[in-house]
Design a protein around this motif. Structure first.
Motif, PDB file in Angstrom:
ATOM      1  N   ASN A  58     -15.051 -41.485 -75.305  1.00 22.87           N
ATOM      2  CA  ASN A  58     -14.479 -40.191 -75.208  1.00 22.87           C
ATOM      3  C   ASN A  58     -14.865 -39.078 -76.321  1.00 22.87           C
ATOM      4  O   ASN A  58     -14.390 -37.867 -76.123  1.00 22.87           O
ATOM      5  CB  ASN A  58     -13.078 -40.297 -75.141  1.00 22.87           C
ATOM      6  CG  ASN A  58     -12.799 -41.207 -73.631  1.00 22.87           C
ATOM      7  OD1 ASN A  58     -12.593 -40.733 -72.631  1.00 22.87           O
ATOM      8  ND2 ASN A  58     -12.468 -42.529 -73.999  1.00 22.87           N
ATOM      9  N   ASP A 268     -10.744 -31.294 -86.888  1.00 20.95           N
ATOM     10  CA  ASP A 268     -11.031 -31.392 -85.454  1.00 20.95           C
ATOM     11  C   ASP A 268     -11.415 -32.729 -84.900  1.00 20.95           C
ATOM     12  O   ASP A 268     -11.085 -33.361 -83.958  1.00 20.95           O
ATOM     13  CB  ASP A 268     -12.452 -30.793 -85.160  1.00 20.95           C
ATOM     14  CG  ASP A 268     -12.997 -30.810 -83.986  1.00 20.95           C
ATOM     15  OD1 ASP A 268     -12.474 -30.248 -83.032  1.00 20.95           O
ATOM     16  OD2 ASP A 268     -14.173 -31.388 -83.741  1.00 20.95           O
ATOM     17  N   TYR A 271      -7.708 -34.466 -84.476  1.00 17.20           N
ATOM     18  CA  TYR A 271      -7.451 -33.827 -83.206  1.00 17.20           C
ATOM     19  C   TYR A 271      -7.993 -34.888 -82.110  1.00 17.20           C
ATOM     20  O   TYR A 271      -7.449 -35.076 -80.997  1.00 17.20           O
ATOM     21  CB  TYR A 271      -7.633 -32.239 -83.009  1.00 17.20           C
ATOM     22  CG  TYR A 271      -7.487 -31.705 -81.652  1.00 17.20           C
ATOM     23  CD1 TYR A 271      -6.407 -31.203 -81.449  1.00 17.20           C
ATOM     24  CD2 TYR A 271      -8.500 -31.529 -80.846  1.00 17.20           C
ATOM     25  CE1 TYR A 271      -6.083 -30.834 -80.104  1.00 17.20           C
ATOM     26  CE2 TYR A 271      -8.497 -31.053 -79.583  1.00 17.20           C
ATOM     27  CZ  TYR A 271      -7.163 -30.711 -79.306  1.00 17.20           C
ATOM     28  OH  TYR A 271      -6.964 -30.168 -78.025  1.00 17.20           O
ATOM     29  N   GLN A 272      -9.439 -34.829 -82.006  1.00 12.17           N
ATOM     30  CA  GLN A 272     -10.115 -35.335 -81.118  1.00 12.17           C
ATOM     31  C   GLN A 272      -9.701 -36.994 -80.713  1.00 12.17           C
ATOM     32  O   GLN A 272      -9.717 -37.515 -79.706  1.00 12.17           O
ATOM     33  CB  GLN A 272     -11.479 -35.479 -81.324  1.00 12.17           C
ATOM     34  CG  GLN A 272     -12.169 -33.949 -81.363  1.00 12.17           C
ATOM     35  CD  GLN A 272     -12.213 -33.333 -80.001  1.00 12.17           C
ATOM     36  OE1 GLN A 272     -12.148 -34.029 -78.770  1.00 12.17           O
ATOM     37  NE2 GLN A 272     -12.422 -32.106 -79.641  1.00 12.17           N
ATOM     38  N   THR A 274      -6.559 -38.120 -81.896  1.00  8.57           N
ATOM     39  CA  THR A 274      -5.297 -38.167 -81.349  1.00  8.57           C
ATOM     40  C   THR A 274      -5.309 -38.026 -79.716  1.00  8.57           C
ATOM     41  O   THR A 274      -4.571 -38.647 -78.579  1.00  8.57           O
ATOM     42  CB  THR A 274      -4.547 -37.394 -82.053  1.00  8.57           C
ATOM     43  OG1 THR A 274      -4.581 -37.200 -83.470  1.00  8.57           O
ATOM     44  CG2 THR A 274      -2.756 -37.562 -81.622  1.00  8.57           C
ATOM     45  N   LYS A 275      -6.126 -36.951 -79.286  1.00 10.25           N
ATOM     46  CA  LYS A 275      -6.207 -36.718 -77.909  1.00 10.25           C
ATOM     47  C   LYS A 275      -6.868 -37.833 -77.144  1.00 10.25           C
ATOM     48  O   LYS A 275      -6.218 -38.203 -76.041  1.00 10.25           O
ATOM     49  CB  LYS A 275      -7.219 -35.519 -77.781  1.00 10.25           C
ATOM     50  CG  LYS A 275      -7.211 -34.901 -76.420  1.00 10.25           C
ATOM     51  CD  LYS A 275      -8.431 -33.742 -76.359  1.00 10.25           C
ATOM     52  CE  LYS A 275      -8.774 -33.258 -75.011  1.00 10.25           C
ATOM     53  NZ  LYS A 275      -7.660 -32.419 -74.267  1.00 10.25           N
ATOM     54  N   GLU A 279      -4.804 -39.660 -74.066  1.00 12.90           N
ATOM     55  CA  GLU A 279      -5.505 -39.423 -72.735  1.00 12.90           C
ATOM     56  C   GLU A 279      -6.099 -40.736 -71.949  1.00 12.90           C
ATOM     57  O   GLU A 279      -6.578 -40.377 -70.959  1.00 12.90           O
ATOM     58  CB  GLU A 279      -6.206 -38.246 -72.660  1.00 12.90           C
ATOM     59  CG  GLU A 279      -5.237 -37.275 -73.152  1.00 12.90           C
ATOM     60  CD  GLU A 279      -6.234 -35.645 -73.094  1.00 12.90           C
ATOM     61  OE1 GLU A 279      -7.571 -35.870 -72.666  1.00 12.90           O
ATOM     62  OE2 GLU A 279      -5.592 -34.648 -73.265  1.00 12.90           O
ATOM     63  N   LEU A 296       3.429 -40.565 -75.733  1.00 11.59           N
ATOM     64  CA  LEU A 296       3.615 -39.313 -76.598  1.00 11.59           C
ATOM     65  C   LEU A 296       5.027 -39.128 -76.873  1.00 11.59           C
ATOM     66  O   LEU A 296       5.311 -38.675 -77.919  1.00 11.59           O
ATOM     67  CB  LEU A 296       3.190 -38.231 -75.575  1.00 11.59           C
ATOM     68  CG  LEU A 296       1.881 -37.883 -75.905  1.00 11.59           C
ATOM     69  CD1 LEU A 296       1.456 -36.825 -74.555  1.00 11.59           C
ATOM     70  CD2 LEU A 296       1.578 -37.101 -77.175  1.00 11.59           C
ATOM     71  N   TYR A 314      -2.554 -31.459 -82.087  1.00 13.92           N
ATOM     72  CA  TYR A 314      -2.622 -31.958 -80.642  1.00 13.92           C
ATOM     73  C   TYR A 314      -1.093 -32.158 -80.236  1.00 13.92           C
ATOM     74  O   TYR A 314      -0.817 -31.742 -79.115  1.00 13.92           O
ATOM     75  CB  TYR A 314      -3.236 -33.487 -80.750  1.00 13.92           C
ATOM     76  CG  TYR A 314      -3.061 -34.083 -79.462  1.00 13.92           C
ATOM     77  CD1 TYR A 314      -4.030 -33.723 -78.340  1.00 13.92           C
ATOM     78  CD2 TYR A 314      -2.230 -34.900 -79.020  1.00 13.92           C
ATOM     79  CE1 TYR A 314      -3.787 -34.385 -77.124  1.00 13.92           C
ATOM     80  CE2 TYR A 314      -2.064 -35.541 -77.883  1.00 13.92           C
ATOM     81  CZ  TYR A 314      -2.894 -35.341 -76.813  1.00 13.92           C
ATOM     82  OH  TYR A 314      -2.541 -35.779 -75.504  1.00 13.92           O
ATOM     83  N   TYR A 315      -0.182 -32.301 -81.113  1.00 14.78           N
ATOM     84  CA  TYR A 315       1.324 -32.600 -80.539  1.00 14.78           C
ATOM     85  C   TYR A 315       1.665 -31.317 -80.210  1.00 14.78           C
ATOM     86  O   TYR A 315       2.535 -30.953 -79.320  1.00 14.78           O
ATOM     87  CB  TYR A 315       1.965 -33.375 -81.699  1.00 14.78           C
ATOM     88  CG  TYR A 315       1.731 -34.810 -82.060  1.00 14.78           C
ATOM     89  CD1 TYR A 315       1.476 -35.348 -80.892  1.00 14.78           C
ATOM     90  CD2 TYR A 315       1.365 -35.209 -83.211  1.00 14.78           C
ATOM     91  CE1 TYR A 315       1.165 -36.835 -80.934  1.00 14.78           C
ATOM     92  CE2 TYR A 315       0.844 -36.602 -83.131  1.00 14.78           C
ATOM     93  CZ  TYR A 315       1.207 -37.457 -82.391  1.00 14.78           C
ATOM     94  OH  TYR A 315       0.450 -38.911 -82.546  1.00 14.78           O
ATOM     95  N   GLU A 317      -0.005 -28.494 -79.139  1.00 15.66           N
ATOM     96  CA  GLU A 317      -0.584 -28.342 -78.121  1.00 15.66           C
ATOM     97  C   GLU A 317       0.120 -28.851 -76.663  1.00 15.66           C
ATOM     98  O   GLU A 317       0.163 -28.294 -75.592  1.00 15.66           O
ATOM     99  CB  GLU A 317      -1.984 -28.631 -77.933  1.00 15.66           C
ATOM    100  CG  GLU A 317      -3.039 -28.084 -76.954  1.00 15.66           C
ATOM    101  CD  GLU A 317      -4.297 -28.632 -77.250  1.00 15.66           C
ATOM    102  OE1 GLU A 317      -5.040 -29.772 -76.727  1.00 15.66           O
ATOM    103  OE2 GLU A 317      -5.116 -27.995 -77.857  1.00 15.66           O
ATOM    104  N   VAL A 318       0.497 -30.002 -76.791  1.00 12.14           N
ATOM    105  CA  VAL A 318       1.045 -30.886 -75.501  1.00 12.14           C
ATOM    106  C   VAL A 318       2.550 -30.722 -75.331  1.00 12.14           C
ATOM    107  O   VAL A 318       2.951 -31.188 -74.526  1.00 12.14           O
ATOM    108  CB  VAL A 318       0.665 -32.204 -75.561  1.00 12.14           C
ATOM    109  CG1 VAL A 318      -0.859 -32.386 -75.387  1.00 12.14           C
ATOM    110  CG2 VAL A 318       1.022 -33.122 -76.858  1.00 12.14           C
TER     111      VAL A 318
END
Length: 319
Positions: A58, A268, A271-272, A274-275, A279, A296, A314-315, A317-318
């Motif tokens: 991913n 970055d 972040y990627q 964690t995302k 997901e 989450l 990331y956190y 953001e969501v």
């Protein structure tokens, strides 16, 4: 003729330079990550392997791989020495490391950052049913596996024995990995083993398939006192039927397994990472049932180190 030869050499040189530059760019675009886990018979290794799979599938240019290690304490030192980029470890060991306490008193770890809490790690004291062990006190004089050297298991074994007034002088201790402990239990070479892992633990399932075993039970008072002494230890129930022959619920204590990153990883990249983890939970769950606890809503429960900015992004953001 000379002009043609010169032109040929020039074209060849340009092609070679182009290939070299292309290869350099390609190499620069690939991110190599090592994930420090634990022994192959524990929970860290399959979870770490599943995380590597998720990242590779991913995140563009990602080349992540899970590395079998001696687990928590070893993983902390691998992060400290920048030998790995990610690691799974117990939250108590992580706390000791970043605060320079206990075994890290002379080597405080300043480059460890958090990504996520993963799942409860349950301290299981596995005993052969015919070994005459029904309490911690009964371990005195017995052959007991206390975990691999440098592991969180070994730290937990030492803490619990000390809490109940015992030490390694009172037992015949053996420093064994999950797989080694399981093998010795099956061969009746040891009487009991400390294991700290998500349930069901493959090593315990392996033993229960051929030997009558049980888990030592902690009373409510034991759990309350342990929690007061070691705040990371909280009460948990291992349900009946978790292992073959375990016909009633067992009370014990648990910590949290957390995923950490070396602080030098870019915002970055983390972040990627964690995302991708949150997901693609289905991929993680398909690899190990314990991944059902990676959510989450509990991602920061028991986190004992400062979050990496990429994970925090990331956190935020969501939310």
């Amino acid at each position: 003729m000379l002009k043609n030869k010169t032109r040929f050499l020039l074209v060849s040189t340009l092609i070679l330079v182009s290939l070299l530059v292309s290869g350099l760019v390609s190499a620069q675009e690939t991110t190599f990550l090592s994930i420090a886990t634990g022994g192959t018979s524990g929970t860290y290794y399959p979870i770490g392997g599943a995380i590597a799979k998720v990242l590779n599938e991913n995140i563009a240019g990602m080349n992540a791989s899970a590395q079998s290690t001696g687990a928590s304490v070893t993983n902390t030192r691998l992060i400290y020495n920048k030998e790995v980029e990610l690691a799974i470890l117990q939250n108590d060991i992580a706390s000791y490391a970043v605060n320079g306490e206990k075994q890290f008193a002379d080597n405080q770890v300043n480059n460890m950052t958090g990504i996520a809490s993963l799942y409860p790690e349950i301290i299981q004291i596995v005993v052969r049913s015919d070994a005459g062990i029904s309490s911690i006190a009964d371990l005195k004089g017995k052959k007991v596996a206390v975990g691999a050297p440098g592991s969180g298991v070994e730290a937990n074994a030492s803490q619990i024995l000390d809490f109940f007034g015992l030490s390694y002088d009172d037992i015949d201790e053996d420093y064994l990995s999950f797989g080694e402990a399981a093998s010795r239990l099956k061969d009746r070479q040891i009487d009991a083993a400390f294991l700290t892992a998500g349930i069901p633990t493959a090593a315990v399932m392996d033993v229960a398939a051929t030997q009558d075993i049980t888990l030592l039970n902690f009373s409510d008072d034991d759990i309350a006192s342990l929690n007061a002494e070691y705040p990371f230890l909280t009460g948990v129930t291992v349900p009946a039927g978790t292992y073959n022959g375990l016909d009633k619920d067992v009370q014990t204590v648990a910590l949290k397994a957390i995923l950490v990153a070396e602080a030098g990883l870019s915002e970055d990249t983390v972040y990627q990472i964690t995302k991708a983890i949150f997901e693609n939970r289905d991929t993680l769950i398909a690899a190990h049932d314990r991944a059902k606890d990676i959510k989450l809503e509990t991602a920061l429960d028991g986190m004992t180190v400062k979050l990496h900015p990429g994970a925090q992004k990331y956190y935020d953001e969501v939310k």
